[in-house]
Design an enzyme around this catalytic site. Sequence first.
Site, PDB file in Angstrom:
ATOM      1  N   THR A 140       0.839  -1.194   0.000  1.00 48.37           N
ATOM      2  CA  THR A 140       0.000   0.000   0.000  1.00 48.37           C
ATOM      3  C   THR A 140       0.873   1.243   0.000  1.00 48.37           C
ATOM      4  OG1 THR A 140      -1.756  -1.155   1.230  1.00 48.37           O
ATOM      5  CG2 THR A 140      -1.779   1.253   1.285  1.00 48.37           C
ATOM      6  N   SER A 141       0.536   2.222  -0.837  1.00 49.75           N
ATOM      7  CA  SER A 141       1.220   3.519  -0.893  1.00 49.75           C
ATOM      8  C   SER A 141       2.710   3.309  -1.195  1.00 49.75           C
ATOM      9  CB  SER A 141       0.985   4.280   0.412  1.00 49.75           C
ATOM     10  OG  SER A 141       1.441   5.604   0.310  1.00 49.75           O
ATOM     11  N   SER A 142       3.594   3.652  -0.276  1.00 49.43           N
ATOM     12  CA  SER A 142       5.016   3.421  -0.501  1.00 49.43           C
ATOM     13  C   SER A 142       5.283   1.939  -0.741  1.00 49.43           C
ATOM     14  CB  SER A 142       5.825   3.912   0.702  1.00 49.43           C
ATOM     15  OG  SER A 142       7.210   3.800   0.485  1.00 49.43           O
ATOM     16  N   HIS A 276      -6.608   8.362  -0.472  1.00 49.64           N
ATOM     17  CA  HIS A 276      -5.368   7.581  -0.458  1.00 49.64           C
ATOM     18  C   HIS A 276      -5.466   6.340   0.436  1.00 49.64           C
ATOM     19  CE1 HIS A 276      -1.179   6.948  -1.312  1.00 49.64           C
ATOM     20  NE2 HIS A 276      -0.847   6.977  -0.037  1.00 49.64           N
TER      21      HIS A 276
END
Length: 361
Positions: A140-142, A276
């Site tokens: 997730t994300s990074s 996000h």
Amino acid sequence: MFVRPLLTSLTVAALTALSSAASSQLQQITNFGSNPTNVGIFLYRPPSVAASPALIVAIHYCQGTAQAYFTGTQYANLADQHGFLVIYPDAPDSGGCWDVHTTATLTHDGGGDSLGIASAVRYAIANWNVDPNRVFATGTSSGAMMTNVLAGAYPDLFKAGSAFAGVPYGCFAGPSLWNSACATGTISKTPQQWGDLVRSGYPGYTGAYPKMQIWQGTADTTLNYANFAEGVKQWTNVFGYTTTPTSVISNSPLPNWTRSIYGPNFQAISALGVDHNIPTQENDVLAWFGITGSSGTTTAPSSTPTTGSTTSIPPTTTAPSGAQQTQWVSIGLGQLLVLLRILVTTIMITIPSACKEGSAR
């Protein structure tokens, strides 16, 4: 007279909630090979492991930890059901973000955080009888960015990836950990340019690339939604598909989410109005990886790891030799405390009411 039934139902609810907790403990693995940036590697081994298990590398978000992603997602619980192993890497950066920008991490065996993760995967294949044809990455994300990096720099190790709210491979490339141009969605390339970036991750490689699945919310302002279209350009080029989907499935896997399928090796899921903090769809991911049924049909419960508990407990044991293992308690402490607070509060409210009713009678 109402207290006993109330306590019984609350106790059942509490035990039911706690029964979803993973059965085993998270173990820290060391001495697993080249790890130039000192990535932490934590293993979840379910009580019953398949004879030749699949391996999922589940990668946390920026400002997260391996422990947070362990408690905040359902991969360990699903491992209990299906017998696969889960590696939870822990970013060495003080802010908990992954190196997805240096030339080293973007290059096969070049160094950076990606090499530490790749070394752990190689160790798992060599020592835990992991099926090399069932090694997968998700994040997730990074962690989604790192999923893309691993797919590009180590296509020989990974067979599939699923990235939640990330950016294309190489989009963050540059001198700094944070790339504002990419994050704000101002970097745009042709499909060929994006595909060439992926192919540059492992010069001379001629084998297959892992099939990819990308997810993003249309209201994402942390990593602009424009990156979703750039990711589509990238992976359709890698697989030789056009940027026009062959099929589009509405409300899949959730209402107002749209799944666009470009071919057997790539699909992209857009979540209308989601920011996000996109909820991970673990059962859908397992289907995409081929661990369970057909991806695109599941509507199983999801989780939002960025809002999950990040409580961790210090290590208690260390294995005597070989790859050292440090065990962490894997119960949902935050969940337990919330349930206990509810229980105590309800008792305090209910007992006086029950007593007054009894006195009136």
